[in-house]
Design an enzyme around this catalytic site. Structure first.
Site, mmCIF file in Angstrom:
data_model
loop_
_atom_site.group_PDB
_atom_site.id
_atom_site.type_symbol
_atom_site.label_atom_id
_atom_site.label_comp_id
_atom_site.label_asym_id
_atom_site.label_seq_id
_atom_site.Cartn_x
_atom_site.Cartn_y
_atom_site.Cartn_z
ATOM 1 N N SER A 777 -54.577 -1.803 0.286
ATOM 2 C CA SER A 777 -53.617 -1.592 1.332
ATOM 3 C C SER A 777 -52.016 -1.822 0.864
ATOM 4 C CB SER A 777 -53.742 -2.143 2.824
ATOM 5 O OG SER A 777 -53.900 -3.729 2.169
ATOM 6 N N LYS A 820 -51.666 -8.431 10.101
ATOM 7 C CA LYS A 820 -50.728 -8.098 9.389
ATOM 8 C C LYS A 820 -49.245 -8.159 9.920
ATOM 9 C CE LYS A 820 -53.648 -5.640 5.777
ATOM 10 N NZ LYS A 820 -53.683 -4.336 5.342
#
Length: 870
Positions: A777, A820
């Site tokens: 990611s 996140k």
């Protein structure tokens, strides 16, 4: 009337067919007395003595109970000496001496229409004497006893009417010649027959036989033929033989044939006696064994009593088993096992190891709840109130749990044919448990297993406890973290020393009901080694199609877990074995926001800590700003466990100051007071630059502790054209960095980069090198940092990004967006680039976060480049 015609008596099996000794018959009914009187006056000199009559025998027909008394004369079923004793019993007396021809109403006399109703052979008898008991006035006979002997065996020829009395019939007969001389018959054969008859204890020998034997022994004039006839005919009339057997012997005209058949009958009786003797021996052996066991058990009891021990333990178990509750609680198979083990324990020495093992096993069988349950609270409103009271926030999680419980409550309330719980005393019994035919109901009643996945401290355990309280279930927790032995779940076999049941059975024993809520904590942290894989054993527990028949190795009996509500917890969904994951329903819990943590601290943590330490709330004046400072600088977690410990530490230090009387009366817990008590801040916000930097870009990461930011740094150094990666990057993350570099190289002209890649080393570093990092990611973050370093253009410190990049510059979806985002929110990020495919996940982001952070969904990296560098 022909001279060879006789009046006749229809006899039953009690008449001796060819017995030459005197016999007696008693008559007392009026009709028979009338016939006898006619017979008495039939000659010029009235008498019955020396008059002859026939004894005829009906053919065997199917029994007809309605005509039984009118068609067969009844005699006592014993020898002739008993006739006199039974003369007062009307049912056991002869009814008629003469047979009558025709059909007369209300007649108790036998009706003989033709000879086809009678057997072929008959007995000719002669009256020896008679005794008549008269009425008081001597005018009428009341009872007549005839003494007679059988003189001859004859064959019936014709049935005729008496001309003087058409109602009375007589029978014409002819003599029958019976052969006796044969080389097969001699005196020894007869003696052997007598000996066998004596040994056959169940064969009744007529008492007349003794007279015949004595007569033959004392009188030499008594011929052998007469002896053979007497013995054969007398044995043939034994009460042990049936009427058909007697007549069959009577019908033989050859004495060898009679003796042969008689031998077969007596031999059958002898074999029966032999078989009975064998059975008696077996029974005696078994009885002796039982008596021996009984004596030994009594000795053991006496020894135990002498040693100060008794059998109260076994008696208490048997008393429980036979009580009303015991009959309802224990399934049949369990009750049998308890009785078997109790009987085994009674015969054991108390000090033997086997006795302790059996007693421990019995303790478990008796202690388990089996069919005993706790009545659930089926109230959806109560469930909602309990969850709201116990937890702040987590709205989506509460909705999922309420929906799940609502479906469960509705399914149970609407289930057809399910009986109500039976109450015995203060206990409830569920008769639907431990049924043999319940397999077909599994699919319609199966309940998915809830699995709460989220970082530590986010309330997974407390939610499970709140659910148990809301629906009225007992709660028990099983910690699975670090378990590597399959026997921890299924138990050890009793053959092993120190064997114990598995954690599931122990939990049920602890709570005392078969329908608790069992929390399987840390299901993702089970391991496997040479002792087996406990996750494989959990498959049976968590599968609704199998857990109705769960078998524990120690218990060795099936236990029905269908009414147990299982709730599992895990920190990381990827660590749950795939077969287990297929059997559970996942509910994800994410990190708390700062606002949620502040509210949790005010509503739950601070009151709980003050109560635990018995501190008055007036000594803990704290504001939201101070709580926020504690959260940001003294904790770094997704949940609130660490925050509770910090608050507890502050409370303890305040108590010390109170006891030392050094606490100001009007003190306030502010930032300076916190620093005074706790020292300098332990945590600063993640190393996010306070100003734009060249070659440095903020990425987003996710771990079991929650989300966080991470800085990605890129610098260029003269050297060979290569890439250097540092910061404990694992394979996937290293590949992501190389893909990003290749993409930038391929698009260098488009990005306005004029760089000598062949003679320059590109160094990529991710700080906090002690922490391993992995995942794809960070691809767009690597690309942005490389472009910034090569083009010497800074990137804003308020921008963060997450997304996987391809060689063509496409931005792919990632996981953990909510966590996140929470990490970015904690560190003051204002703009986040996310993959377009993750735009749907923004609905999970708290509104307070979306009010602060701008989310920019992108399909290609070009969109990010245009926003940052143009």
């Amino acid at each position: 009337m022909p001279t060879n015609s006789y009046r006749f008596l229809v006899a039953s099996e009690d008449i001796y067919f060819q017995n030459t000794l005197q016999q007696s018959i008693t008559f007392s009914d009026p009709e028979s007395i009338k016939v006898l009187k006619d017979f008495y006056h039939s000659n010029s000199r009235p008498t019955l003595t020396n008059k002859d009559f026939l004894i005829v025998y009906r053919k065997e027909k199917e029994k007809d109970t309605k005509k039984k008394n009118s068609s067969v004369i009844k005699f006592p079923r014993n020898d002739f000496n008993s006739f006199e004793d039974s003369k007062n019993d009307i049912q056991n007396q002869a009814k008629i001496l003469n047979g009558k021809v025709g059909d007369f109403e209300n007649s108790l006399l036998p009706r003989i229409y033709d000879l086809d109703e009678l057997s072929k052979y008959a007995s000719l008898a002669r009256i020896q004497s008679y005794r008549a008991k008269t009425s008081p006035d001597k005018s009428e006979w009341q009872t007549v006893i005839l003494d007679f002997i059988v003189t001859e065996k004859v064959q019936l020829v014709e049935l005729i009417n008496d001309p003087q009395n058409p109602k009375v019939g007589q029978i014409i007969i002819k003599p029958v010649r019976e052969t006796i001389k044969s080389p097969e018959i001699h005196i020894n054969l007869i003696n052997d027959l007598l000996e066998m008859a004596r040994k056959a204890k169940n064969f009744r020998i007529p008492t007349e036989l003794l007279l015949i034997v004595d007569k033959f022994g004392a009188n030499s004039e008594y011929s052998t033929n007469e002896y053979i006839k007497g013995v054969t005919n007398t044995l043939s009339c034994s009460p042990s033989l049936t009427y058909p057997q007697k007549y069959q012997l009577f019908s033989y005209n050859s004495y060898p044939a009679k003796i042969k058949k008689l031998y077969e009958h007596i031999h059958t009786f002898a074999e029966q006696i032999k078989l009975e003797d064998e059975i008696n021996v077996i029974l005696k052996t078994n009885l002796d064994k039982q008596q021996t066991e009984f004596i030994l058990k009594e000795k053991i009891k006496a020894i135990r009593k002498k040693l100060g021990e008794d059998s109260r333990y076994e008696d208490e178990i048997e008393e429980l088993l036979h009580s009303e509750l015991g009959k309802k609680v224990f399934p049949k198979e369990v009750a049998k096992t308890i009785m078997r083990e109790t009987n085994k324990l009674k015969s054991m020495i108390v000090t033997s190891p086997e006795s302790n093992i059996t007693k421990s096993y019995l303790d478990l069988l008796v202690a388990l709840p089996w069919k005993k349950v706790k009545k659930d609270i089926l109230d959806i409103k109560n469930v909602r109130e309990k969850l709201e009271e116990a937890h702040y926030g987590l709205d989506e999680i509460k909705k999922r749990i309420i929906e799940y419980l609502a479906a469960l409550i509705h399914r149970r309330s609407q289930s057809e044919g399910k009986p109500e719980l039976e109450k015995v005393g203060s206990d409830y019994i569920d008769s639907n448990l431990f049924l043999s035919h319940k397999i077909r109901k599994v699919r319609s009643n199966s309940i998915p297993i809830l699995t709460l996945v989220g970082p530590p401290g986010t309330g997974k355990t407390s939610i499970a406890m709140a659910v148990a309280e809301a629906i009225g279930k007992e709660f028990v927790k099983i910690s699975l973290g670090g378990i590597r032995d399959e026997a921890e779940i299924r138990g050890h076999r009793r053959t092993y020393v120190g064997a114990l049941p598995g954690k599931i059975i122990q939990a049920l024993k602890k709570v005392g009901v078969s329908n608790p809520l069992i929390l399987l904590d840390e299901i993702d942290k089970m391991g496997a080694d040479f002792k087996g894989d406990p996750s494989a054993a959990m498959l049976e527990v968590l599968d609704p199609e199998q857990n109705r028949f769960f078998q524990d190795h120690y218990l060795e009996l099936e236990y029905d877990l269908s009414q147990v509500l299982f709730v599992a917890t895990a920190n990381e969904i990827y660590d749950i074995p795939e077969p287990l994951l297929d059997r559970v329903e996942i509910i994800e819990l994410s990190s708390y926001t700062f606002i949620e943590k502040i509210q949790i601290a005010k509503s739950h943590l601070i009151p709980a800590v003050l109560k635990e330490n018995a501190l008055d709330p007036k000594y803990f004046p704290i504001q939201d700003q101070t709580i926020d400072f504690l959260i940001r600088h003294y904790t770094r977690e997704a949940g609130v466990r660490g925050l509770k410990r910090v608050i507890d530490k502050i409370v303890r230090k305040i108590i010390v100051k109170l006891l030392e009387k050094t606490l100001d009366q009007n003190f306030v817990i502010d930032i300076e007071f916190v620093r005074e008590l706790l020292g300098i801040e332990k945590y600063d916000p993640d190393n996010v630059d306070s100003s734009p930097q060249i070659g440095t870009v903020t990425g987003l990461g996710y771990s079991p502790l929650g989300g966080s930011t991470l800085q990605i740094e890129v610098s260029t150094i003269p050297g060979r054209g290569d890439i250097k990666l540092t910061g404990s990057l694992k394979d996937v993350m290293q590949e992501s960095a190389r893909i990003a570099l290749s993409y930038v190289q391929s698009k260098a002209k488009d990005f306005g980069i004029n760089f000598d890649f062949e003679n320059t080393l590109i160094h990529i570093h991710v700080p906090e090198g002690a922490i391993p990092k992995d995942g794809p990611s960070a691809g767009i973050t690597f690309a942005t940092a490389i472009i910034s370093a090569l083009s010497q253009k800074p990137v804003s410190h308020n921008i963060a990004m997450t997304g996987e990049i391809t060689l063509r510059g496409k931005v792919l979806a990632i996981g953990g967006l909510k966590e996140k985002t929470m990490g970015a929110y904690k560190n003051g990020i204002k703009i986040i680039f996310i993959p377009k495919a993750n735009e749907k996940n923004l609905v999970d982001i708290p509104q307070e976060v979306k009010d602060v952070i701008q989310f920019i969904p992108v399909d290609t990296y070009q969109q990010i480049y245009d926003f940052i560098f143009k």
